[in-house]
Design a protein around this motif. Structure first.
Motif, PDB file in Angstrom:
ATOM      1  N   THR A 128       0.831  -1.063  -0.072  1.00 19.86           N
ATOM      2  CA  THR A 128       0.061   0.109   0.046  1.00 19.86           C
ATOM      3  C   THR A 128       1.046   1.300   0.168  1.00 19.86           C
ATOM      4  O   THR A 128       2.218   1.172   0.409  1.00 19.86           O
ATOM      5  CB  THR A 128      -1.006   0.042   1.178  1.00 19.86           C
ATOM      6  N   GLU A 129       0.272   2.376  -0.299  1.00 24.51           N
ATOM      7  CA  GLU A 129       1.117   3.762  -0.375  1.00 24.51           C
ATOM      8  C   GLU A 129       0.542   4.293   0.921  1.00 24.51           C
ATOM      9  O   GLU A 129      -0.390   4.328   1.502  1.00 24.51           O
ATOM     10  CB  GLU A 129       0.526   4.314  -1.562  1.00 24.51           C
ATOM     11  N   TRP A 130       1.849   5.036   1.234  1.00 19.25           N
ATOM     12  CA  TRP A 130       1.721   6.207   2.445  1.00 19.25           C
ATOM     13  C   TRP A 130       2.391   7.063   2.074  1.00 19.25           C
ATOM     14  O   TRP A 130       3.647   7.309   1.654  1.00 19.25           O
ATOM     15  CB  TRP A 130       2.576   5.263   3.889  1.00 19.25           C
ATOM     16  N   GLY A 131       1.779   8.259   2.724  1.00 23.75           N
ATOM     17  CA  GLY A 131       2.228   9.515   2.334  1.00 23.75           C
ATOM     18  C   GLY A 131       2.861  10.215   3.498  1.00 23.75           C
ATOM     19  O   GLY A 131       2.402   9.938   4.380  1.00 23.75           O
ATOM     20  N   VAL A 132       4.214  10.823   3.307  1.00 25.21           N
ATOM     21  CA  VAL A 132       4.756  11.455   4.362  1.00 25.21           C
ATOM     22  C   VAL A 132       5.098  12.953   4.099  1.00 25.21           C
ATOM     23  O   VAL A 132       5.640  13.115   3.243  1.00 25.21           O
ATOM     24  CB  VAL A 132       6.129  10.687   4.603  1.00 25.21           C
ATOM     25  N   ALA A 185      12.106   5.535   6.940  1.00 25.10           N
ATOM     26  CA  ALA A 185      11.306   4.891   5.891  1.00 25.10           C
ATOM     27  C   ALA A 185      11.701   3.757   5.143  1.00 25.10           C
ATOM     28  O   ALA A 185      11.145   2.916   4.691  1.00 25.10           O
ATOM     29  CB  ALA A 185      10.772   6.135   5.134  1.00 25.10           C
ATOM     30  N   ARG A 186      13.062   4.116   4.696  1.00 23.98           N
ATOM     31  CA  ARG A 186      13.389   2.928   3.612  1.00 23.98           C
ATOM     32  C   ARG A 186      13.936   1.624   4.269  1.00 23.98           C
ATOM     33  O   ARG A 186      14.009   0.656   3.603  1.00 23.98           O
ATOM     34  CB  ARG A 186      14.995   3.540   3.168  1.00 23.98           C
ATOM     35  N   GLU A 223       2.462  -0.766  10.164  1.00 25.42           N
ATOM     36  CA  GLU A 223       2.530  -0.317  11.720  1.00 25.42           C
ATOM     37  C   GLU A 223       4.155   0.204  12.039  1.00 25.42           C
ATOM     38  O   GLU A 223       4.292   1.330  12.533  1.00 25.42           O
ATOM     39  CB  GLU A 223       2.009  -1.381  12.769  1.00 25.42           C
ATOM     40  N   ALA A 224       4.925  -0.647  11.800  1.00 25.66           N
ATOM     41  CA  ALA A 224       6.603  -0.388  11.906  1.00 25.66           C
ATOM     42  C   ALA A 224       6.759   0.848  11.160  1.00 25.66           C
ATOM     43  O   ALA A 224       7.451   1.528  11.770  1.00 25.66           O
ATOM     44  CB  ALA A 224       7.460  -1.636  11.624  1.00 25.66           C
ATOM     45  N   PHE A 225       6.462   0.786  10.047  1.00 27.71           N
ATOM     46  CA  PHE A 225       6.872   2.147   9.072  1.00 27.71           C
ATOM     47  C   PHE A 225       6.317   3.271   9.932  1.00 27.71           C
ATOM     48  O   PHE A 225       6.898   4.348   9.870  1.00 27.71           O
ATOM     49  CB  PHE A 225       6.065   1.884   7.816  1.00 27.71           C
ATOM     50  N   ARG A 226       4.985   3.222  10.074  1.00 27.09           N
ATOM     51  CA  ARG A 226       4.419   4.518  10.936  1.00 27.09           C
ATOM     52  C   ARG A 226       5.148   4.733  12.200  1.00 27.09           C
ATOM     53  O   ARG A 226       5.468   6.038  12.426  1.00 27.09           O
ATOM     54  CB  ARG A 226       2.884   4.356  11.204  1.00 27.09           C
ATOM     55  N   ASP A 228       8.252   4.145  13.015  1.00 25.69           N
ATOM     56  CA  ASP A 228       9.674   4.881  12.801  1.00 25.69           C
ATOM     57  C   ASP A 228       9.737   5.972  12.495  1.00 25.69           C
ATOM     58  O   ASP A 228      10.692   6.962  12.745  1.00 25.69           O
ATOM     59  CB  ASP A 228      10.470   3.358  12.162  1.00 25.69           C
ATOM     60  N   VAL A 229       8.931   6.044  11.321  1.00 25.31           N
ATOM     61  CA  VAL A 229       8.850   7.742  10.743  1.00 25.31           C
ATOM     62  C   VAL A 229       8.474   8.540  11.709  1.00 25.31           C
ATOM     63  O   VAL A 229       8.981   9.592  11.858  1.00 25.31           O
ATOM     64  CB  VAL A 229       8.039   7.539   9.438  1.00 25.31           C
ATOM     65  N   THR A 230       7.625   8.311  12.652  1.00 26.52           N
ATOM     66  CA  THR A 230       7.142   9.320  13.641  1.00 26.52           C
ATOM     67  C   THR A 230       8.177   9.548  14.547  1.00 26.52           C
ATOM     68  O   THR A 230       8.414  10.671  15.116  1.00 26.52           O
ATOM     69  CB  THR A 230       5.535   8.815  14.494  1.00 26.52           C
ATOM     70  N   ARG A 231       8.794   8.544  15.008  1.00 31.16           N
ATOM     71  CA  ARG A 231      10.030   8.533  15.926  1.00 31.16           C
ATOM     72  C   ARG A 231      11.143   9.492  15.389  1.00 31.16           C
ATOM     73  O   ARG A 231      11.883  10.040  16.125  1.00 31.16           O
ATOM     74  CB  ARG A 231      10.297   7.417  16.494  1.00 31.16           C
ATOM     75  N   ALA A 232      11.391   9.217  13.951  1.00 31.47           N
ATOM     76  CA  ALA A 232      12.294   9.717  13.438  1.00 31.47           C
ATOM     77  C   ALA A 232      12.459  11.520  13.426  1.00 31.47           C
ATOM     78  O   ALA A 232      13.523  11.966  13.273  1.00 31.47           O
ATOM     79  CB  ALA A 232      12.743   9.329  11.981  1.00 31.47           C
ATOM     80  N   VAL A 233      11.404  11.980  13.627  1.00 29.50           N
ATOM     81  CA  VAL A 233      11.198  13.374  13.540  1.00 29.50           C
ATOM     82  C   VAL A 233      12.073  14.176  14.548  1.00 29.50           C
ATOM     83  O   VAL A 233      13.150  14.667  14.613  1.00 29.50           O
ATOM     84  CB  VAL A 233       9.622  14.060  13.343  1.00 29.50           C
ATOM     85  N   ALA A 234      11.048  14.220  15.924  1.00 26.90           N
ATOM     86  CA  ALA A 234      11.698  14.681  17.092  1.00 26.90           C
ATOM     87  C   ALA A 234      12.535  15.602  16.924  1.00 26.90           C
ATOM     88  O   ALA A 234      13.962  15.844  17.462  1.00 26.90           O
ATOM     89  CB  ALA A 234      12.692  13.344  17.635  1.00 26.90           C
ATOM     90  N   ALA A 235      11.972  16.746  16.414  1.00 26.98           N
ATOM     91  CA  ALA A 235      12.852  18.093  16.152  1.00 26.98           C
ATOM     92  C   ALA A 235      11.679  19.159  16.630  1.00 26.98           C
ATOM     93  O   ALA A 235      10.602  19.147  15.948  1.00 26.98           O
ATOM     94  CB  ALA A 235      13.372  18.299  14.620  1.00 26.98           C
TER      95      ALA A 235
END
Length: 269
Positions: A128-132, A185-186, A223-226, A228-235
């Motif tokens: 499936t496609e996810w937008g970031v 994400a990758r 779920e892991a994608f969501r 990890d991407v959310t955690r990666a921002v932290a700024a």
């Protein structure tokens, strides 16, 4: 202008679940959606419904493309058919307002691209496609601040320097967040499409959209994608928006074509 045309929504794996998904489903003009195959027994089919030539022939369609209300109505119906079909099988969405003269022309199109469609459907299966999107929530531009608020000329210059420094810090933080998001994400996605950042009415919420990417993610990794991407921002001053799952609109076009948008504007739909 009289007559009808064949409106094609998508190409999909012709499985029993596909016919069940689109049974009694209204199309763009309210008529029923049917399956068209190049030959009986083919495992790839097009989702088609009849539309009037008075609306979808070349000249009237050009006029309609300038009518935003008409476009929104057609887009909602188009995406409704695609989303319904995707509940039962892998779907390759086609562009909005893809029309052919009749079902025979649709069959000829399917026959000409049979192998390409099959290969791409294999690639998209169980994905499936996810937008970031990343937004910089930087301070307001210094030129928007009234000079009187700074007091003396020296105070005004000091304020401007501070504002520029804040903006530069915010964009540096955003660049770091973008790099971390891409790396995270990758770790789960198998492909990515970069789209232009959204501006004006397309940009939702506060801040400036600086990243507008689409990722093709295996369903088991969603779920892991969501997370990890959310955690990666932290700024501080950087906001992430993750949307999905979508039918993989951004990954449906052949490599030589411009990717289409998902319904959320991810360039999704």
């Amino acid at each position: 202008m009289n007559g009808t045309l064949a409106y094609v929504y998508a190409v999909a794996r012709d499985l029993p679940a596909l016919a069940a998904s689109v049974a009694d489903l209204p199309g763009v003009s309210g008529g029923p959606v049917r399956l068209v195959r190049a030959e009986p027994g083919d495992d790839v089919a097009a989702l088609v419904s009849d539309v009037t030539a008075a609306d979808f022939a070349e000249e009237p369609l050009k006029r309609h493309m300038e009518d935003l209300d008409w476009l929104e109505t057609v887009a909602r119906a188009h995406h409704g058919v695609v989303e319904a079909a995707a509940q039962g099988t892998t779907v390759l969405p086609l562009r909005l307002a893809t029309v052919y003269l009749d079902d025979d022309r649709v069959r000829a199109m399917l026959a000409a691209h049979r192998r390409a469609f099959a290969d791409r459907l294999d690639r998209l299966a169980r994905h499936t496609e996810w937008g970031v999107k990343l937004y910089v929530e930087a301070p307001a531009r210094e030129e928007q601040q009234p000079a009187a608020a700074a007091g003396t000329g020296r105070d005004y210059l000091r304020m401007r320097r501070a504002q520029r420094g804040s903006r530069e810090d915010a964009y540096r933080a955003a660049q770091g967040a973008a790099a971390r998001v891409e790396e995270a994400a990758r770790g789960h996605a198998v492909d990515r499409v970069r789209h232009r950042p959204q501006q004006g009415t397309l940009a939702r919420g506060p801040g400036e959209n600086i990243v507008n990417d689409a990722y093709l993610v295996p369903q088991r990794e969603a779920e892991a994608f969501r997370e990890d991407v959310t955690r990666a921002v932290a700024a501080q001053g950087v906001r992430v928006e993750i949307t999905g799952p979508w039918v993989p609109y951004s990954f449906a076009a052949p490599p030589s074509e411009e990717p289409r948008q998902a319904p959320d504007g991810t360039t999704g739909p």
